[in-house]
Scaffold this motif. Structure first.
Motif, PDB file in Angstrom:
ATOM      1  N   THR A  73       1.032  -1.019  -0.324  1.00 51.77           N
ATOM      2  CA  THR A  73      -0.122   0.023   0.260  1.00 51.77           C
ATOM      3  C   THR A  73       0.694   1.541   0.021  1.00 51.77           C
ATOM      4  OG1 THR A  73      -0.656  -0.493   2.535  1.00 51.77           O
ATOM      5  CG2 THR A  73      -2.129  -1.247   1.211  1.00 51.77           C
ATOM      6  N   PHE A  74       1.967   1.198   0.525  1.00 43.54           N
ATOM      7  CA  PHE A  74       2.809   2.247   0.070  1.00 43.54           C
ATOM      8  C   PHE A  74       3.381   2.347  -0.801  1.00 43.54           C
ATOM      9  CE2 PHE A  74       7.494   3.471   0.097  1.00 43.54           C
ATOM     10  CZ  PHE A  74       7.784   4.811   0.988  1.00 43.54           C
ATOM     11  N   ILE A  90       2.999   6.719 -13.338  1.00 46.33           N
ATOM     12  CA  ILE A  90       4.450   5.175 -12.659  1.00 46.33           C
ATOM     13  C   ILE A  90       3.779   3.623 -12.534  1.00 46.33           C
ATOM     14  CG2 ILE A  90       6.041   7.758 -12.526  1.00 46.33           C
ATOM     15  CD1 ILE A  90       5.752   6.717  -9.254  1.00 46.33           C
ATOM     16  N   GLU A  91       4.581   2.570 -12.811  1.00 48.03           N
ATOM     17  CA  GLU A  91       4.222   1.779 -12.423  1.00 48.03           C
ATOM     18  C   GLU A  91       5.436   1.354 -11.091  1.00 48.03           C
ATOM     19  OE1 GLU A  91       5.617  -1.290 -15.090  1.00 48.03           O
ATOM     20  OE2 GLU A  91       4.981   0.278 -16.926  1.00 48.03           O
ATOM     21  N   LYS A  92       4.493   0.129 -10.311  1.00 48.18           N
ATOM     22  CA  LYS A  92       5.280  -0.175  -8.760  1.00 48.18           C
ATOM     23  C   LYS A  92       6.032  -0.446  -9.490  1.00 48.18           C
ATOM     24  CE  LYS A  92       0.989  -1.623  -6.972  1.00 48.18           C
ATOM     25  NZ  LYS A  92       0.091  -2.805  -6.564  1.00 48.18           N
ATOM     26  N   ASP A  93       6.428  -0.892 -10.025  1.00 48.87           N
ATOM     27  CA  ASP A  93       8.173  -1.923  -9.662  1.00 48.87           C
ATOM     28  C   ASP A  93       9.364  -0.844 -10.362  1.00 48.87           C
ATOM     29  OD1 ASP A  93       7.088  -4.340  -9.755  1.00 48.87           O
ATOM     30  OD2 ASP A  93       6.844  -4.892 -12.463  1.00 48.87           O
ATOM     31  N   TRP A  94       9.004   0.418 -10.063  1.00 51.95           N
ATOM     32  CA  TRP A  94      10.172   1.701 -10.906  1.00 51.95           C
ATOM     33  C   TRP A  94      10.482   2.285  -9.565  1.00 51.95           C
ATOM     34  CZ3 TRP A  94       6.968   5.247 -15.481  1.00 51.95           C
ATOM     35  CH2 TRP A  94       7.093   4.225 -16.180  1.00 51.95           C
ATOM     36  N   ILE A  95       9.664   2.014  -8.678  1.00 56.62           N
ATOM     37  CA  ILE A  95       9.694   2.696  -7.167  1.00 56.62           C
ATOM     38  C   ILE A  95      10.821   1.708  -6.592  1.00 56.62           C
ATOM     39  CG2 ILE A  95       9.032   3.191  -4.667  1.00 56.62           C
ATOM     40  CD1 ILE A  95       6.328   3.230  -6.079  1.00 56.62           C
ATOM     41  N   VAL A  96      11.992   2.416  -5.657  1.00 60.79           N
ATOM     42  CA  VAL A  96      12.620   1.319  -4.888  1.00 60.79           C
ATOM     43  C   VAL A  96      12.732   2.594  -3.730  1.00 60.79           C
ATOM     44  CG1 VAL A  96      15.311   1.911  -4.968  1.00 60.79           C
ATOM     45  CG2 VAL A  96      15.036   1.214  -7.108  1.00 60.79           C
ATOM     46  N   GLN A  97      12.878   2.059  -2.328  1.00 58.94           N
ATOM     47  CA  GLN A  97      13.195   2.789  -1.197  1.00 58.94           C
ATOM     48  C   GLN A  97      14.109   2.673  -0.760  1.00 58.94           C
ATOM     49  OE1 GLN A  97      10.453   0.732   1.729  1.00 58.94           O
ATOM     50  NE2 GLN A  97       8.730   0.370   0.484  1.00 58.94           N
ATOM     51  N   LEU A 282       4.439   4.404   6.831  1.00 53.90           N
ATOM     52  CA  LEU A 282       3.202   4.800   7.664  1.00 53.90           C
ATOM     53  C   LEU A 282       3.232   6.297   7.627  1.00 53.90           C
ATOM     54  CD1 LEU A 282       0.648   3.873   9.087  1.00 53.90           C
ATOM     55  CD2 LEU A 282       1.655   4.438  10.959  1.00 53.90           C
ATOM     56  N   ALA A 283       3.949   7.026   8.036  1.00 53.30           N
ATOM     57  CA  ALA A 283       3.522   8.643   7.535  1.00 53.30           C
ATOM     58  C   ALA A 283       3.305   8.660   6.946  1.00 53.30           C
ATOM     59  CB  ALA A 283       4.784   8.956   8.122  1.00 53.30           C
ATOM     60  N   THR A 284       4.143   8.267   5.518  1.00 47.77           N
ATOM     61  CA  THR A 284       4.210   8.285   4.376  1.00 47.77           C
ATOM     62  C   THR A 284       3.200   8.295   3.272  1.00 47.77           C
ATOM     63  OG1 THR A 284       6.852   9.175   4.124  1.00 47.77           O
ATOM     64  CG2 THR A 284       5.300   8.287   1.737  1.00 47.77           C
ATOM     65  N   GLU A 285       2.618   7.292   3.271  1.00 45.13           N
ATOM     66  CA  GLU A 285       1.853   5.994   3.260  1.00 45.13           C
ATOM     67  C   GLU A 285       0.191   6.980   3.529  1.00 45.13           C
ATOM     68  OE1 GLU A 285      -0.599   2.010   3.927  1.00 45.13           O
ATOM     69  OE2 GLU A 285       1.325   2.245   3.672  1.00 45.13           O
ATOM     70  N   THR A 286      -0.260   7.798   4.689  1.00 45.69           N
ATOM     71  CA  THR A 286      -1.121   8.123   5.051  1.00 45.69           C
ATOM     72  C   THR A 286      -0.840   9.523   4.563  1.00 45.69           C
ATOM     73  OG1 THR A 286      -1.147   7.131   7.292  1.00 45.69           O
ATOM     74  CG2 THR A 286      -2.089   9.190   7.270  1.00 45.69           C
ATOM     75  N   ALA A 287       0.166  10.362   4.885  1.00 44.97           N
ATOM     76  CA  ALA A 287       0.366  11.367   4.165  1.00 44.97           C
ATOM     77  C   ALA A 287      -0.109  11.504   2.019  1.00 44.97           C
ATOM     78  CB  ALA A 287       1.675  11.868   4.452  1.00 44.97           C
TER      79      ALA A 287
END
Length: 398
Positions: A73-74, A90-97, A282-287
């Protein structure tokens, strides 16, 4: 977008001393004085959105803070936010934390260049750009911005010369630009894109301030240029500046190119940096899910602060120059009519005006005689800081 009751919330003074705040609790070690009013490091004196605080508090009530799951969900919250606010699919696969934008820049430099390679930057610019290059044995190559009466533009002729040099492998772009407050237009970024494609130079685009853009301007994600997406790019983003959660050390990279993503992920894995902070996620997702109305109101308040700042400088600080920023909550003050040397200006601001600003020289030699002010504070605090500068200037000018 805003209303008076919400603006009153931003006007509320929140005491930050004693909270471990870098901005407020470290002023003695940073400025050598406990008396300065700090408007320096780029965080805001405003409470984060209530939904964010509530989610963190609720999670904190559970007494186990162990390893967090790789939360889908993030990533989905990021995809939805970028599409909604920046019209980029964008696609979720492109995201790197990653734990922060600066570490992400360093990881990308290491992955996509070799020691001795040139990395192009556009000073005056965010100080860690210099360190991230130098500390990793790459060569700083400057493409200084052109100032036209305080309004900054890219020197495209010089940029092309630097890009044409095969020793220069990367362009580190600040979009929007810190400290000069430019929100680069689509036309300007398209010129950059065209030149970088021509000379096969990858672009590392720091877009941490992308959500903080004022009326009449629009943020363009560099990687959204080209068809279907610019594969010669890495985009760095975070909710940290937007929602004042920088202390939770959470950011992300968006990397459309599978090969480049693989190289960067190798460095992330080598240093075991893949897992982000439990509360930061959690904060990023909620924001991103629940903070949009708060942000819209924040932008109204910040732009009014920018207007107050510019009007004060123009009417009460003769000789000081400033151009209203198009984005960010930072303004670039030109004190060169009074101080040619950074050391004298810095000493004046701390000892005479008793305000803590960022020294312009830390942004490159082009910042000599300048200071960066962070106006993301209560309006009364901003006016007090400017009034202190006004009084101190009157003393030295008679």
């Amino acid at each position: 977008m805003g209303n008076s009751s919400t603006e009153l919330d931003f006007d509320k003074i929140i005491t930050r001393q004693g909270t471990g705040s870098r901005k407020w609790d470290d002023i003695g070690s940073v400025f050598g004085s406990e008396e300065v009013l700090p408007l320096w490091i780029a965080d805001m004196d405003f409470a984060s959105p209530g939904a964010v605080a509530a989610k963190i508090a609720a999670r904190a009530e559970h007494p186990l803070y162990a390893y967090n799951a790789q939360n889908e969900t993030f990533n989905q919250a990021i995809v939805d936010w970028v599409r909604r606010r920046h019209h980029w699919n964008i696609e979720k696969d492109w995201i790197v934390q990653a734990p922060g934008v600066v570490p992400s820049i360093i990881l990308s430099i290491i992955a996509l260049s070799e020691p001795g390679d040139g990395i192009i930057i556009q000073p005056p610019v965010y100080p860690p750009f210099f360190a991230s290059i130098k500390d990793n044995n790459r060569i700083i190559v400057e493409n200084p911005l052109l100032s036209k009466n305080g309004y900054y533009e890219i020197d495209f002729e010089d940029l092309e010369q630097k890009l044409a040099d095969t020793k220069n492998k990367l362009l580190l772009l600040c979009n929007p630009h810190n400290p000069v407050g430019r929100v680069w237009s689509r036309e300007e970024l398209t010129k950059v894109y065209t030149l970088c494609q021509k000379y096969k130079v990858d672009v590392l685009s720091d877009e941490i301030h992308s959500d903080l853009v004022y009326r009449g301007h629009k943020h363009t994600v560099f990687a959204s240029l080209g068809t279907p997406v610019c594969k010669q790019s890495v985009t760095f983003m975070a909710a940290s500046k937007t929602f004042n959660i920088a202390g939770l050390n959470t950011s992300f990279m968006i990397i459309p190119c599978q090969r480049r993503r693989g190289l960067i992920e190798t460095e992330v894995n080598r240093l075991h940096l893949r897992r982000n902070n439990l509360f930061g996620v959690l904060a990023t997702e909620t924001a991103y899910q629940e903070g949009e109305a708060w942000l819209d109101n924040l932008l109204v308040y910040l732009e009014k602060n920018a207007d107050v700042l510019v009007q004060f400088v123009e009417t009460k600080l003769p000789g000081v120059k400033v151009v209203k920023p198009e984005g960010t909550f930072l303004a670039w003050l030109d004190f060169r009519a009074y101080f040619k040397e950074a050391e004298k200006l810095d000493r004046f601001l701390v000892e005479e005006a008793k305000v803590g600003l960022n020294s312009g020289k830390s942004f490159g030699s082009q910042g000599e005689g300048f200071a960066r002010i962070n106006f993301a504070t209560q309006r009364s605090v901003l006016v007090e800081a400017l009034t202190r500068i006004e009084r101190a200037l009157k003393k030295i000018t008679g």
